[in-house]
Design a protein around this motif. Structure first.
Motif, mmCIF file in Angstrom:
data_model
loop_
_atom_site.group_PDB
_atom_site.id
_atom_site.type_symbol
_atom_site.label_atom_id
_atom_site.label_comp_id
_atom_site.label_asym_id
_atom_site.label_seq_id
_atom_site.Cartn_x
_atom_site.Cartn_y
_atom_site.Cartn_z
ATOM 1 N N UNK A 84 0.833 -1.204 0.000
ATOM 2 C CA UNK A 84 0.000 0.000 0.000
ATOM 3 C C UNK A 84 0.864 1.249 0.000
ATOM 4 N N UNK A 85 1.943 1.244 0.774
ATOM 5 C CA UNK A 85 2.865 2.385 0.803
ATOM 6 C C UNK A 85 3.490 2.610 -0.571
ATOM 7 N N UNK A 86 3.903 1.528 -1.220
ATOM 8 C CA UNK A 86 4.477 1.631 -2.566
ATOM 9 C C UNK A 86 3.448 2.143 -3.559
ATOM 10 N N UNK A 87 2.210 1.648 -3.433
ATOM 11 C CA UNK A 87 1.138 2.070 -4.341
ATOM 12 C C UNK A 87 0.945 3.581 -4.259
ATOM 13 N N UNK A 88 0.889 4.114 -3.050
ATOM 14 C CA UNK A 88 0.726 5.569 -2.880
ATOM 15 C C UNK A 88 1.923 6.324 -3.459
ATOM 16 N N UNK A 89 3.121 5.775 -3.274
ATOM 17 C CA UNK A 89 4.328 6.449 -3.767
ATOM 18 C C UNK A 89 4.332 6.495 -5.298
ATOM 19 N N UNK A 90 3.988 5.385 -5.944
ATOM 20 C CA UNK A 90 3.947 5.337 -7.410
ATOM 21 C C UNK A 90 2.921 6.326 -7.949
ATOM 22 N N UNK A 91 1.778 6.356 -7.295
ATOM 23 C CA UNK A 91 0.673 7.223 -7.716
ATOM 24 C C UNK A 91 0.920 8.683 -7.355
ATOM 25 N N UNK A 92 1.793 8.923 -6.369
ATOM 26 C CA UNK A 92 2.100 10.290 -5.952
ATOM 27 C C UNK A 92 1.015 10.917 -5.104
ATOM 28 N N UNK A 93 0.391 10.110 -4.195
ATOM 29 C CA UNK A 93 -0.673 10.626 -3.341
ATOM 30 C C UNK A 93 -0.357 10.325 -1.880
ATOM 31 N N UNK A 94 -0.949 11.144 -0.976
ATOM 32 C CA UNK A 94 -0.726 10.935 0.456
ATOM 33 C C UNK A 94 -1.891 10.162 1.058
ATOM 34 N N UNK A 95 -1.894 10.052 2.403
ATOM 35 C CA UNK A 95 -2.906 9.217 3.053
ATOM 36 C C UNK A 95 -4.280 9.868 3.092
ATOM 37 N N UNK A 96 -4.395 11.117 2.626
ATOM 38 C CA UNK A 96 -5.711 11.761 2.546
ATOM 39 C C UNK A 96 -6.424 11.437 1.232
ATOM 40 N N UNK A 97 -5.697 10.839 0.307
ATOM 41 C CA UNK A 97 -6.296 10.455 -0.968
ATOM 42 C C UNK A 97 -7.003 9.112 -0.798
ATOM 43 N N UNK A 98 -8.281 9.066 -1.172
ATOM 44 C CA UNK A 98 -9.037 7.819 -1.060
ATOM 45 C C UNK A 98 -8.512 6.783 -2.044
ATOM 46 N N UNK A 99 -7.988 5.693 -1.520
ATOM 47 C CA UNK A 99 -7.786 4.515 -2.346
ATOM 48 C C UNK A 99 -9.124 3.779 -2.403
ATOM 49 N N UNK A 100 -9.264 2.866 -3.344
ATOM 50 C CA UNK A 100 -10.558 2.239 -3.591
ATOM 51 C C UNK A 100 -10.483 0.731 -3.406
ATOM 52 N N UNK A 101 -11.489 0.180 -2.725
ATOM 53 C CA UNK A 101 -11.619 -1.270 -2.654
ATOM 54 C C UNK A 101 -12.408 -1.747 -3.863
#
Length: 207
Positions: free
Chosen positions: A50-67
């Motif tokens: 999940x940490x890598x996914x956010x880094x690749x996408x360039x978003x922080x923990x306030x960005x909604x990821x989707x299930x």
């Protein structure tokens, strides 16, 4: 090395689906086709992925990821859904919609919005994605494949492969996807709110 699987969009090869799921279970990040755009996905309870996914996408923990869920009953396991919301979701799923709902305790705290305790969910209408979800037996955590330096969404799997070489573990070529992302609906208040107009018809939510 990033692996590259060509999977039939209507009749996914089970052998390749099983291999893709093993990559996900091993902590891999995979580019997958959906009924809107390509998405980056990983296992929802894998903190490092999940940490890598956010880094690749360039978003922080306030960005909604989707299930990405298999069906409406799976959404109801991870989000609080009342009767009115259920009727709307039943009319709109599967389809190109992302809905924001209050997360249940089944959602790891680090995945929900840090202040609102909400989560984005969707049921994609795509055979490859559904085959992955069925084989995995739980939702995938995903985000639209828009890279930080790109102005446009990536729809060509060969181009995605070139851009993400050595960054993700697998690119699934299921053919070209749409340039238009999902329609995002916030359903946490009494009246749904349109956050982003995309492929889905917002009138199904009374908007």
């Amino acid at each position: 090395m990033t692996q590259y699987f060509q999977i039939h969009p209507d009749n996914p090869q089970l052998r390749l689906i099983k291999q893709a799921v093993q990559i996900i279970k091993s902590g891999g990040i995979v580019a997958v086709p959906t009924d809107s755009c390509y998405a980056l996905v990983c296992q929802l309870d894998d903190k490092d992925a999940v940490t890598r996914l956010r880094r690749i996408r360039g978003v922080d923990d306030k960005h909604h990821l989707t299930l990405l869920c298999r069906d409406l009953s799976e959404i109801a396991l991870y989000a609080k859904v009342d009767n009115r919301q259920y009727r709307m979701l039943k009319a709109a799923t599967p389809g190109p919609y992302t809905v924001i709902l209050e997360a249940t305790k089944e959602v790891p705290r680090r995945l929900s919005h840090p202040s609102r305790k909400t989560i984005g969910l969707r049921v994609p209408e795509n055979c490859i994605t559904h085959a992955l979800l069925d084989e995995l037996g739980q939702p995938l955590l995903g985000t639209t494949l828009i890279l930080p330096d790109d102005e446009e969404i990536q729809t060509d799997p060969e181009a995605i492969r070139e851009k993400l070489e050595k960054t993700v573990e697998l690119v699934i070529d299921g053919g070209a996807c749409s340039l238009v992302p999902t329609t995002v609906i916030d359903m946490t208040d009494d009246m749904p709110q349109l956050i982003r107009q995309g492929r889905g018809d917002a009138s199904l939510f009374g908007l």
